[in-house]
Design a protein around this motif. Structure first.
Motif, PDB file in Angstrom:
ATOM      1  N   PHE A  62       0.835  -1.208   0.000  1.00 55.26           N
ATOM      2  CA  PHE A  62       0.000   0.000   0.000  1.00 55.26           C
ATOM      3  C   PHE A  62       0.868   1.255   0.000  1.00 55.26           C
ATOM      4  O   PHE A  62       0.650   2.172  -0.784  1.00 55.26           O
ATOM      5  N   CYS A  63       1.861   1.293   0.869  1.00 55.38           N
ATOM      6  CA  CYS A  63       2.829   2.387   0.898  1.00 55.38           C
ATOM      7  C   CYS A  63       4.117   1.854   1.511  1.00 55.38           C
ATOM      8  O   CYS A  63       4.102   1.377   2.649  1.00 55.38           O
ATOM      9  N   VAL A 101      -3.614  19.159  -3.782  1.00 53.11           N
ATOM     10  CA  VAL A 101      -4.048  17.964  -4.522  1.00 53.11           C
ATOM     11  C   VAL A 101      -3.046  17.620  -5.621  1.00 53.11           C
ATOM     12  O   VAL A 101      -2.676  16.452  -5.795  1.00 53.11           O
ATOM     13  N   LYS A 102      -2.568  18.623  -6.346  1.00 57.16           N
ATOM     14  CA  LYS A 102      -1.615  18.375  -7.424  1.00 57.16           C
ATOM     15  C   LYS A 102      -0.303  17.831  -6.874  1.00 57.16           C
ATOM     16  O   LYS A 102       0.292  16.909  -7.450  1.00 57.16           O
ATOM     17  N   GLN A 103       0.161  18.372  -5.764  1.00 55.81           N
ATOM     18  CA  GLN A 103       1.421  17.910  -5.184  1.00 55.81           C
ATOM     19  C   GLN A 103       1.317  16.464  -4.706  1.00 55.81           C
ATOM     20  O   GLN A 103       2.217  15.649  -4.948  1.00 55.81           O
ATOM     21  N   MET A 104       0.237  16.131  -4.035  1.00 57.77           N
ATOM     22  CA  MET A 104       0.083  14.755  -3.552  1.00 57.77           C
ATOM     23  C   MET A 104      -0.143  13.783  -4.702  1.00 57.77           C
ATOM     24  O   MET A 104       0.386  12.657  -4.696  1.00 57.77           O
ATOM     25  N   TYR A 105      -0.910  14.179  -5.703  1.00 56.59           N
ATOM     26  CA  TYR A 105      -1.142  13.314  -6.863  1.00 56.59           C
ATOM     27  C   TYR A 105       0.167  13.053  -7.612  1.00 56.59           C
ATOM     28  O   TYR A 105       0.442  11.913  -8.016  1.00 56.59           O
ATOM     29  N   THR A 106       0.978  14.083  -7.792  1.00 56.47           N
ATOM     30  CA  THR A 106       2.261  13.919  -8.481  1.00 56.47           C
ATOM     31  C   THR A 106       3.180  12.978  -7.708  1.00 56.47           C
ATOM     32  O   THR A 106       3.872  12.133  -8.292  1.00 56.47           O
ATOM     33  N   PHE A 107       3.189  13.116  -6.401  1.00 56.35           N
ATOM     34  CA  PHE A 107       4.025  12.248  -5.585  1.00 56.35           C
ATOM     35  C   PHE A 107       3.588  10.790  -5.711  1.00 56.35           C
ATOM     36  O   PHE A 107       4.422   9.893  -5.875  1.00 56.35           O
ATOM     37  N   CYS A 108       2.289  10.523  -5.646  1.00 56.60           N
ATOM     38  CA  CYS A 108       1.792   9.152  -5.761  1.00 56.60           C
ATOM     39  C   CYS A 108       2.027   8.582  -7.161  1.00 56.60           C
ATOM     40  O   CYS A 108       2.335   7.392  -7.313  1.00 56.60           O
ATOM     41  N   LYS A 109       1.912   9.414  -8.179  1.00 58.46           N
ATOM     42  CA  LYS A 109       2.123   8.944  -9.547  1.00 58.46           C
ATOM     43  C   LYS A 109       3.586   8.606  -9.792  1.00 58.46           C
ATOM     44  O   LYS A 109       3.901   7.591 -10.421  1.00 58.46           O
ATOM     45  N   GLU A 110       4.503   9.430  -9.299  1.00 58.35           N
ATOM     46  CA  GLU A 110       5.930   9.182  -9.505  1.00 58.35           C
ATOM     47  C   GLU A 110       6.403   7.927  -8.781  1.00 58.35           C
ATOM     48  O   GLU A 110       7.330   7.267  -9.232  1.00 58.35           O
ATOM     49  N   ASN A 111       5.762   7.589  -7.658  1.00 57.27           N
ATOM     50  CA  ASN A 111       6.164   6.422  -6.882  1.00 57.27           C
ATOM     51  C   ASN A 111       5.251   5.215  -7.095  1.00 57.27           C
ATOM     52  O   ASN A 111       5.371   4.233  -6.357  1.00 57.27           O
ATOM     53  N   ASN A 112       4.343   5.308  -8.084  1.00 58.18           N
ATOM     54  CA  ASN A 112       3.443   4.196  -8.432  1.00 58.18           C
ATOM     55  C   ASN A 112       2.626   3.743  -7.215  1.00 58.18           C
ATOM     56  O   ASN A 112       2.557   2.555  -6.893  1.00 58.18           O
TER      57      ASN A 112
END
Length: 215
Positions: A62-63, A101-112
């Motif tokens: 999950f993380c 929202v953009k910062q958290m979404y980018t972080f999750c996308k970069e780390n799959n």
């Protein structure tokens, strides 16, 4: 991707009875008569088998442990952002939420971390949830309290005042305590706030009897 082809005979080619045998015309198929051509179904076979795909799904985390502190720091950073505190984004409630929202979404996308983003969006960043914990919702003043502080104080009162003999109470006992013990205390506090008695606390039972006798 490899595929598996299955040829299904056309219903018109099937014999009407079990004893009948196909004639010479049925045995010859030159591909011109489409009514007698068999149907072809192609099934794509994935490179990995079902067992390997199931193993990959169950092995997903999950993380990861090394990202826990980073996620907590991001949420804390988004919590502290406020229009009166410059340096994050445009000083407005809407812009701060878009930035967070953009910062958290980018972080999750970069780390799959698709599962983590689904959880954070549904429980923390979507409309209706963001307003419960973000300081940027109140643009005129900076709130001092946190949602967790209020909830922790609430549950601490229940555990210390009513459940000190029960570490893991039954659900029916907990419901009875909340209805018969906790709710009346909150009702009394609300009544004191709505009707000023010039006292911080209500008089005890012996004080009431003493006062009535003294008068």
């Amino acid at each position: 991707m490899p595929s598996l082809s299955i040829r299904i005979p056309n219903p018109s080619q099937l014999c009407s009875s079990r004893d009948s045998e196909p004639n010479d015309i049925d045995l010859v198929d030159d591909g011109i008569n489409t009514n007698r051509n068999p149907l072809t179904i192609k099934i794509k076979i994935p490179k990995k088998g079902l067992e390997e795909q199931s193993a990959d799904i169950h092995s997903r985390v999950f993380c990861p442990a090394h990202l826990h502190e980073t996620v907590i720091a991001l949420i804390e950073h988004h919590f502290c952002a406020h229009p009166l505190i410059p340096g994050y984004s445009h000083p407005s409630t809407v812009s701060i939420r878009q930035w967070a929202v953009k910062q958290m979404y980018t972080f999750c996308k970069e780390n799959n971390l698709c599962e983590l983003w689904a959880y954070l969006w549904e429980n923390w960043y979507r409309r209706g949830r963001w307003e419960l914990w973000a300081r940027a919702v109140a643009p005129i003043e900076v709130p001092r309290l946190k949602t967790t502080m209020i909830m922790e104080s609430h549950w601490r009162q229940i555990k210390v005042d009513y459940l000190y003999h029960f570490a893991k109470p039954r659900i029916d006992l907990l419901a009875w305590i909340l209805v018969t013990k906790l709710a009346p205390s909150y009702s009394k506090k609300l009544d004191r706030l709505l009707h000023d008695t010039s006292r911080f606390r209500e008089l005890s039972s012996w004080c009431k009897s003493f006062k009535s006798e003294w008068q």
